[in-house]
Design a protein around this motif. Structure first.
Motif, PDB file in Angstrom:
ATOM      1  N   VAL A 107       0.859  -1.195   0.000  1.00  0.00           N
ATOM      2  CA  VAL A 107       0.000   0.000   0.000  1.00  0.00           C
ATOM      3  C   VAL A 107       0.884   1.231   0.000  1.00  0.00           C
ATOM      4  O   VAL A 107       2.013   1.215   0.482  1.00  0.00           O
ATOM      5  CB  VAL A 107      -0.943   0.028   1.212  1.00  0.00           C
ATOM      6  N   ARG A 108       0.338   2.308  -0.477  1.00  0.00           N
ATOM      7  CA  ARG A 108       1.106   3.545  -0.509  1.00  0.00           C
ATOM      8  C   ARG A 108       1.018   4.234   0.846  1.00  0.00           C
ATOM      9  O   ARG A 108       0.048   4.026   1.611  1.00  0.00           O
ATOM     10  CB  ARG A 108       0.545   4.471  -1.588  1.00  0.00           C
ATOM     11  N   PRO A 109       1.968   5.093   1.174  1.00  0.00           N
ATOM     12  CA  PRO A 109       1.914   5.811   2.457  1.00  0.00           C
ATOM     13  C   PRO A 109       0.677   6.697   2.597  1.00  0.00           C
ATOM     14  O   PRO A 109       0.136   6.850   3.692  1.00  0.00           O
ATOM     15  CB  PRO A 109       3.191   6.651   2.441  1.00  0.00           C
ATOM     16  N   ASP A 110       0.170   7.260   1.498  1.00  0.00           N
ATOM     17  CA  ASP A 110      -1.054   8.065   1.566  1.00  0.00           C
ATOM     18  C   ASP A 110      -2.247   7.232   2.043  1.00  0.00           C
ATOM     19  O   ASP A 110      -3.099   7.703   2.794  1.00  0.00           O
ATOM     20  CB  ASP A 110      -1.380   8.658   0.190  1.00  0.00           C
ATOM     21  N   THR A 111      -2.279   5.981   1.619  1.00  0.00           N
ATOM     22  CA  THR A 111      -3.370   5.096   2.026  1.00  0.00           C
ATOM     23  C   THR A 111      -3.306   4.815   3.515  1.00  0.00           C
ATOM     24  O   THR A 111      -4.331   4.826   4.208  1.00  0.00           O
ATOM     25  CB  THR A 111      -3.301   3.775   1.239  1.00  0.00           C
ATOM     26  N   VAL A 112      -2.121   4.589   4.051  1.00  0.00           N
ATOM     27  CA  VAL A 112      -1.960   4.340   5.490  1.00  0.00           C
ATOM     28  C   VAL A 112      -2.399   5.572   6.284  1.00  0.00           C
ATOM     29  O   VAL A 112      -3.092   5.467   7.303  1.00  0.00           O
ATOM     30  CB  VAL A 112      -0.500   3.938   5.812  1.00  0.00           C
ATOM     31  N   LEU A 113      -2.020   6.748   5.829  1.00  0.00           N
ATOM     32  CA  LEU A 113      -2.426   7.976   6.511  1.00  0.00           C
ATOM     33  C   LEU A 113      -3.943   8.175   6.465  1.00  0.00           C
ATOM     34  O   LEU A 113      -4.563   8.608   7.442  1.00  0.00           O
ATOM     35  CB  LEU A 113      -1.711   9.185   5.895  1.00  0.00           C
ATOM     36  N   TRP A 119      -6.195   5.761   6.288  1.00  0.00           N
ATOM     37  CA  TRP A 119      -6.761   4.796   7.224  1.00  0.00           C
ATOM     38  C   TRP A 119      -6.658   5.311   8.658  1.00  0.00           C
ATOM     39  O   TRP A 119      -7.584   5.160   9.449  1.00  0.00           O
ATOM     40  CB  TRP A 119      -6.030   3.459   7.115  1.00  0.00           C
ATOM     41  N   HIS A 120      -5.539   5.916   8.985  1.00  0.00           N
ATOM     42  CA  HIS A 120      -5.345   6.454  10.332  1.00  0.00           C
ATOM     43  C   HIS A 120      -6.340   7.589  10.609  1.00  0.00           C
ATOM     44  O   HIS A 120      -6.945   7.647  11.682  1.00  0.00           O
ATOM     45  CB  HIS A 120      -3.900   6.941  10.500  1.00  0.00           C
ATOM     46  N   ARG A 121      -6.518   8.493   9.634  1.00  0.00           N
ATOM     47  CA  ARG A 121      -7.479   9.594   9.811  1.00  0.00           C
ATOM     48  C   ARG A 121      -8.897   9.055   9.986  1.00  0.00           C
ATOM     49  O   ARG A 121      -9.655   9.535  10.828  1.00  0.00           O
ATOM     50  CB  ARG A 121      -7.417  10.532   8.608  1.00  0.00           C
ATOM     51  N   ASP A 122      -9.255   8.056   9.205  1.00  0.00           N
ATOM     52  CA  ASP A 122     -10.593   7.454   9.322  1.00  0.00           C
ATOM     53  C   ASP A 122     -10.792   6.801  10.686  1.00  0.00           C
ATOM     54  O   ASP A 122     -11.866   6.901  11.289  1.00  0.00           O
ATOM     55  CB  ASP A 122     -10.822   6.426   8.211  1.00  0.00           C
ATOM     56  N   LEU A 123      -9.775   6.127  11.189  1.00  0.00           N
ATOM     57  CA  LEU A 123      -9.849   5.478  12.495  1.00  0.00           C
ATOM     58  C   LEU A 123     -10.069   6.509  13.599  1.00  0.00           C
ATOM     59  O   LEU A 123     -10.927   6.326  14.471  1.00  0.00           O
ATOM     60  CB  LEU A 123      -8.569   4.669  12.755  1.00  0.00           C
TER      61      LEU A 123
END
Length: 128
Positions: free
Chosen positions: A9-15, A17-21
């Protein structure tokens, strides 16, 4: 071939997911405990039932109007619901008066009215 790491996954996707959490956690903690409309204040319920008990001829719309005059802002449907929950008929005396009794009472009032004019004569002095 295994010496170079591959990112799934790209780093933007991880970020994201974190914002959504974090957003989900915040909305769950700030969500009200009960769904739906809040209950009517007990003093308003008591006042509605008292007005209905003391004024048997008043329907729920009349009680609603009197509450507005008193400065209590409540919907007419809420007044109706309070009366229904308490098992109070919205206007118990209203069903006892019929159109015929209304007309009879109006006719009695008209008959009791004095339609005759009485002319009284007074002595007039005429100057000649």
């Amino acid at each position: 071939m295994l010496h170079q790491p591959r990112l799934l996954v790209r780093p933007d996707t991880v970020l994201r997911w974190h914002r959504d959490l974090i957003a989900r956690r915040h909305t769950q903690s700030s969500r009200p405990y009960r769904a739906g409309r809040p209950r009517t204040i007990r003093s308003i319920r008591t006042l509605v039932l008292r007005l209905a008990r003391e004024n048997n001829g008043w329907a729920n719309r009349r009680i609603h109007g009197e509450l507005l005059v008193l400065g209590v802002k409540v919907a007419a449907s809420t007044v109706w619901e309070i009366l229904q929950d308490a098992g109070v008929d919205p206007a118990p005396e209203r069903t006892s008066s019929t159109w015929a009794t209304f007309l009879r009472s109006q006719a009695q009032g008209l008959i009791a009215t004095d339609f005759f004019e009485t002319v009284t004569l007074t002595a007039c002095t005429s100057s000649r």
